[in-house]
Design a protein around this motif. Sequence first.
Motif, PDB file in Angstrom:
ATOM      1  N   LEU A   8      46.661  34.123  33.355  1.00 17.07           N
ATOM      2  CA  LEU A   8      46.891  34.802  34.626  1.00 17.07           C
ATOM      3  C   LEU A   8      47.787  36.025  34.413  1.00 17.07           C
ATOM      4  CD1 LEU A   8      46.317  34.381  37.703  1.00 17.07           C
ATOM      5  CD2 LEU A   8      48.530  33.227  37.812  1.00 17.07           C
ATOM      6  N   GLN A   9      48.831  35.863  33.658  1.00  9.35           N
ATOM      7  CA  GLN A   9      49.757  36.958  33.375  1.00  9.35           C
ATOM      8  C   GLN A   9      49.049  38.114  32.669  1.00  9.35           C
ATOM      9  OE1 GLN A   9      52.801  36.185  30.375  1.00  9.35           O
ATOM     10  NE2 GLN A   9      54.339  37.102  31.731  1.00  9.35           N
ATOM     11  N   ALA A  10      48.166  37.796  31.747  1.00  5.48           N
ATOM     12  CA  ALA A  10      47.502  38.821  30.941  1.00  5.48           C
ATOM     13  C   ALA A  10      46.307  39.463  31.637  1.00  5.48           C
ATOM     14  CB  ALA A  10      47.048  38.215  29.613  1.00  5.48           C
ATOM     15  N   GLU A  11      45.613  38.732  32.513  1.00  4.00           N
ATOM     16  CA  GLU A  11      44.319  39.212  33.002  1.00  4.00           C
ATOM     17  C   GLU A  11      44.188  39.388  34.517  1.00  4.00           C
ATOM     18  OE1 GLU A  11      41.333  36.653  31.343  1.00  4.00           O
ATOM     19  OE2 GLU A  11      41.926  37.116  29.298  1.00  4.00           O
ATOM     20  N   PHE A  12      45.217  39.090  35.275  1.00  2.00           N
ATOM     21  CA  PHE A  12      45.088  39.183  36.732  1.00  2.00           C
ATOM     22  C   PHE A  12      44.830  40.609  37.193  1.00  2.00           C
ATOM     23  CE2 PHE A  12      46.721  39.479  41.082  1.00  2.00           C
ATOM     24  CZ  PHE A  12      46.026  38.438  41.686  1.00  2.00           C
ATOM     25  N   LEU A  13      45.593  41.547  36.686  1.00  2.00           N
ATOM     26  CA  LEU A  13      45.469  42.938  37.148  1.00  2.00           C
ATOM     27  C   LEU A  13      44.142  43.590  36.799  1.00  2.00           C
ATOM     28  CD1 LEU A  13      48.973  44.566  36.683  1.00  2.00           C
ATOM     29  CD2 LEU A  13      47.774  44.010  38.789  1.00  2.00           C
ATOM     30  N   ASN A  14      43.528  43.192  35.680  1.00  5.09           N
ATOM     31  CA  ASN A  14      42.274  43.839  35.300  1.00  5.09           C
ATOM     32  C   ASN A  14      41.059  43.188  35.952  1.00  5.09           C
ATOM     33  OD1 ASN A  14      41.716  41.556  33.796  1.00  5.09           O
ATOM     34  ND2 ASN A  14      42.259  42.489  31.832  1.00  5.09           N
ATOM     35  N   GLY A  15      41.278  42.233  36.840  1.00  5.48           N
ATOM     36  CA  GLY A  15      40.189  41.664  37.616  1.00  5.48           C
ATOM     37  C   GLY A  15      39.377  40.585  36.926  1.00  5.48           C
ATOM     38  N   ARG A  16      39.820  40.102  35.784  1.00  7.92           N
ATOM     39  CA  ARG A  16      39.060  39.055  35.085  1.00  7.92           C
ATOM     40  C   ARG A  16      39.291  37.660  35.649  1.00  7.92           C
ATOM     41  NH1 ARG A  16      40.168  40.538  28.926  1.00  7.92           N
ATOM     42  NH2 ARG A  16      40.016  42.773  29.190  1.00  7.92           N
ATOM     43  N   ILE A  17      40.264  37.526  36.499  1.00 12.60           N
ATOM     44  CA  ILE A  17      40.544  36.241  37.136  1.00 12.60           C
ATOM     45  C   ILE A  17      39.909  36.265  38.524  1.00 12.60           C
ATOM     46  CG2 ILE A  17      42.332  34.659  37.946  1.00 12.60           C
ATOM     47  CD1 ILE A  17      42.576  34.979  34.986  1.00 12.60           C
ATOM     48  N   VAL A  18      38.968  35.384  38.760  1.00 10.41           N
ATOM     49  CA  VAL A  18      38.282  35.317  40.054  1.00 10.41           C
ATOM     50  C   VAL A  18      38.825  34.120  40.824  1.00 10.41           C
ATOM     51  CG1 VAL A  18      36.052  35.068  41.198  1.00 10.41           C
ATOM     52  CG2 VAL A  18      36.224  36.381  39.075  1.00 10.41           C
ATOM     53  N   LEU A  19      39.352  34.394  42.012  1.00  9.87           N
ATOM     54  CA  LEU A  19      39.914  33.352  42.858  1.00  9.87           C
ATOM     55  C   LEU A  19      39.400  33.516  44.278  1.00  9.87           C
ATOM     56  CD1 LEU A  19      43.637  33.700  41.693  1.00  9.87           C
ATOM     57  CD2 LEU A  19      42.087  31.845  41.086  1.00  9.87           C
ATOM     58  N   PRO A  20      39.288  32.427  45.031  1.00  9.26           N
ATOM     59  CA  PRO A  20      38.946  32.550  46.449  1.00  9.26           C
ATOM     60  C   PRO A  20      40.004  33.425  47.145  1.00  9.26           C
ATOM     61  CG  PRO A  20      38.851  30.255  45.750  1.00  9.26           C
ATOM     62  CD  PRO A  20      39.453  31.023  44.619  1.00  9.26           C
ATOM     63  N   PRO A  21      39.640  34.154  48.187  1.00  7.82           N
ATOM     64  CA  PRO A  21      40.577  35.095  48.823  1.00  7.82           C
ATOM     65  C   PRO A  21      41.921  34.497  49.245  1.00  7.82           C
ATOM     66  CG  PRO A  21      38.372  35.430  49.666  1.00  7.82           C
ATOM     67  CD  PRO A  21      38.313  34.219  48.792  1.00  7.82           C
ATOM     68  N   ASP A  22      41.922  33.305  49.843  1.00  3.00           N
ATOM     69  CA  ASP A  22      43.192  32.720  50.279  1.00  3.00           C
ATOM     70  C   ASP A  22      44.070  32.325  49.088  1.00  3.00           C
ATOM     71  OD1 ASP A  22      41.304  30.718  49.708  1.00  3.00           O
ATOM     72  OD2 ASP A  22      42.226  29.281  51.072  1.00  3.00           O
ATOM     73  N   VAL A  23      43.448  31.840  48.027  1.00  7.94           N
ATOM     74  CA  VAL A  23      44.186  31.492  46.816  1.00  7.94           C
ATOM     75  C   VAL A  23      44.706  32.764  46.151  1.00  7.94           C
ATOM     76  CG1 VAL A  23      44.013  30.475  44.501  1.00  7.94           C
ATOM     77  CG2 VAL A  23      42.886  29.360  46.442  1.00  7.94           C
TER      78      VAL A  23
END
Length: 150
Positions: free
Chosen positions: A106-121
């Motif tokens: 999460l720390q490494a990939e959240f900003l580049n959009g590789r982590i897909v999460l439901p909108p509320d999460v």
Amino acid sequence: MGFIPDITVQERDWYRDRLVVGVDDDNADLAARAAEIKAYMDKSRVPEGLLVSPTHFRVYRNMYGRPPDAVTEVADFPTERVMGRLPSQTQGPEFEDFVQRWLERLQAEFLNGRIVLPPDVREVVEWEIMPQLYVGEIGATGPRWPTVAS
């Protein structure tokens, strides 16, 4: 003995806890574990906390008020909805390691959009967890694997 986090995110250069994580692999008494985390966060003045079990992913925020309302639960999601498919081994060191690797990813990939999460999460992760990960170093608080005598 009091609560000791399984994983911490410590602020770089200050070595102050920014996020504490309790991993509960058996779901035995999540209410008691939550109370321990909240008390630790209040006493240690930690801004954010997580309680992760195979079924629950809970997020806590320290409001720096008076107990019992100093630390509040911000969210409680099914763990698979947040972390994706869980490993078949969801107990002990393996589960703690899985949670830590997820935080590192999460720390490494959240900003580049590789982590897909439901909108509320995604909203909770973005506003509660990511600010702590941006300024911190993730680490286990103790050994996970037993030493083997040779």
